[in-house]
Scaffold this motif. Structure first.
Motif, PDB file in Angstrom:
ATOM      1  N   VAL A   1      -1.607  -9.597   0.713  1.00 40.17           N
ATOM      2  CA  VAL A   1      -1.885 -10.751   1.572  1.00 40.17           C
ATOM      3  C   VAL A   1      -3.263 -11.310   1.233  1.00 40.17           C
ATOM      4  CG1 VAL A   1      -2.300 -11.511   3.944  1.00 40.17           C
ATOM      5  CG2 VAL A   1      -0.376  -9.999   3.442  1.00 40.17           C
TER       6      VAL A   1
ATOM      7  N   MET B   1      -3.362 -14.937   7.726  1.00 35.12           N
ATOM      8  CA  MET B   1      -2.565 -15.926   7.023  1.00 35.12           C
ATOM      9  C   MET B   1      -2.248 -17.102   7.939  1.00 35.12           C
ATOM     10  SD  MET B   1      -1.157 -16.572   4.017  1.00 35.12           S
ATOM     11  CE  MET B   1      -1.012 -15.029   3.168  1.00 35.12           C
TER      12      MET B   1
ATOM     13  N   ARG C   1       5.300  -5.334   5.993  1.00 35.51           N
ATOM     14  CA  ARG C   1       5.147  -6.303   4.907  1.00 35.51           C
ATOM     15  C   ARG C   1       5.137  -7.691   5.532  1.00 35.51           C
ATOM     16  NH1 ARG C   1       8.563  -4.162   1.553  1.00 35.51           N
ATOM     17  NH2 ARG C   1       8.165  -5.608  -0.126  1.00 35.51           N
ATOM     18  N   LEU C   2       4.631  -8.654   4.819  1.00 36.78           N
ATOM     19  CA  LEU C   2       4.641 -10.035   5.289  1.00 36.78           C
ATOM     20  C   LEU C   2       5.598 -10.825   4.416  1.00 36.78           C
ATOM     21  CD1 LEU C   2       3.525 -12.427   6.937  1.00 36.78           C
ATOM     22  CD2 LEU C   2       1.757 -12.642   5.208  1.00 36.78           C
ATOM     23  N   GLN C   3       6.524 -11.497   5.061  1.00 38.55           N
ATOM     24  CA  GLN C   3       7.409 -12.403   4.337  1.00 38.55           C
ATOM     25  C   GLN C   3       7.328 -13.773   4.976  1.00 38.55           C
ATOM     26  OE1 GLN C   3      11.286 -10.441   4.388  1.00 38.55           O
ATOM     27  NE2 GLN C   3      10.936  -9.778   2.293  1.00 38.55           N
TER      28      GLN C   3
ATOM     29  N   HIS D   1      -3.374 -12.969  -2.324  1.00 39.37           N
ATOM     30  CA  HIS D   1      -2.567 -14.178  -2.545  1.00 39.37           C
ATOM     31  C   HIS D   1      -2.706 -15.232  -1.447  1.00 39.37           C
ATOM     32  CE1 HIS D   1      -0.728 -12.377  -6.023  1.00 39.37           C
ATOM     33  NE2 HIS D   1      -0.402 -11.313  -5.306  1.00 39.37           N
ATOM     34  N   GLN D   2      -3.592 -15.018  -0.493  1.00 36.16           N
ATOM     35  CA  GLN D   2      -3.691 -15.952   0.633  1.00 36.16           C
ATOM     36  C   GLN D   2      -3.936 -17.391   0.175  1.00 36.16           C
ATOM     37  OE1 GLN D   2      -5.573 -14.900   4.397  1.00 36.16           O
ATOM     38  NE2 GLN D   2      -6.908 -16.672   4.104  1.00 36.16           N
TER      39      GLN D   2
ATOM     40  N   LEU E   1      -1.328  -5.339   2.886  1.00 34.05           N
ATOM     41  CA  LEU E   1      -2.484  -6.142   3.300  1.00 34.05           C
ATOM     42  C   LEU E   1      -3.303  -6.581   2.094  1.00 34.05           C
ATOM     43  CD1 LEU E   1      -3.668  -4.291   6.535  1.00 34.05           C
ATOM     44  CD2 LEU E   1      -2.505  -6.499   6.348  1.00 34.05           C
TER      45      LEU E   1
ATOM     46  N   VAL F   1      -0.774 -18.860  -1.329  1.00 35.52           N
ATOM     47  CA  VAL F   1       0.248 -19.116  -0.315  1.00 35.52           C
ATOM     48  C   VAL F   1      -0.098 -20.360   0.488  1.00 35.52           C
ATOM     49  CG1 VAL F   1       1.327 -18.229   1.794  1.00 35.52           C
ATOM     50  CG2 VAL F   1       1.022 -16.724  -0.172  1.00 35.52           C
TER      51      VAL F   1
ATOM     52  N   LEU G   1       4.990 -10.341   0.546  1.00 35.80           N
ATOM     53  CA  LEU G   1       3.690  -9.708   0.341  1.00 35.80           C
ATOM     54  C   LEU G   1       3.760  -8.319   0.953  1.00 35.80           C
ATOM     55  CD1 LEU G   1       1.630 -12.868   1.271  1.00 35.80           C
ATOM     56  CD2 LEU G   1       2.100 -12.011  -1.023  1.00 35.80           C
TER      57      LEU G   1
ATOM     58  N   PHE H   1       7.545 -17.189   9.372  1.00 34.60           N
ATOM     59  CA  PHE H   1       7.319 -15.773   9.123  1.00 34.60           C
ATOM     60  C   PHE H   1       8.622 -15.016   9.350  1.00 34.60           C
ATOM     61  CE2 PHE H   1       2.852 -16.758   9.744  1.00 34.60           C
ATOM     62  CZ  PHE H   1       2.210 -15.826   8.954  1.00 34.60           C
TER      63      PHE H   1
END
Length: 102
Positions: A85, A1, A40-42, A88-89, A82, A92, A79, A33
């Motif tokens: 991510v 990302m 998780r990725l926020q 939706h990359q 993985l 985003v 997100l 980030f």
């Protein structure tokens, strides 16, 4: 990302702020980030490091539906995996590019 965001716009720069990668536009932190919670990725979408008083006229349209609003000018994209991510990359990256100039 991170790589996709940086490759999408030469005017977006990155540094570490709040112990996490933060993307800047015009020298102002705009997307950061959130590294905790783990697994998780926020991404926090904001208009700088401090709260702004001029939020009354701020409007941002999110056709992706990924943003959850924390305040009138602050949102989070969550997100949880993985796969999310990867799925939706592109959305985003488009949101980041629209947000930094909003």
């Amino acid at each position: 990302m991170r790589t996709a965001i940086l490759a999408s716009n030469a005017a977006i720069t990155e540094h570490v702020k709040w112990n996490a990668p933060s993307f800047c536009y015009g020298g102002t932190d705009r997307v950061t980030f959130r590294l905790h919670p783990e697994a998780r990725l926020q991404l926090i979408f904001h208009r700088g490091a401090t709260t702004r008083d001029d939020t009354a006229g701020f409007v941002f349209d999110d056709p992706s539906g990924l943003m959850k609003w924390l305040a009138p000018d602050r949102a989070v994209v969550d997100l949880p995996s993985l796969d999310a991510v990867a799925d939706h990359q592109q959305q985003v990256v488009l949101l980041v590019n629209r947000w930094v100039v909003a």
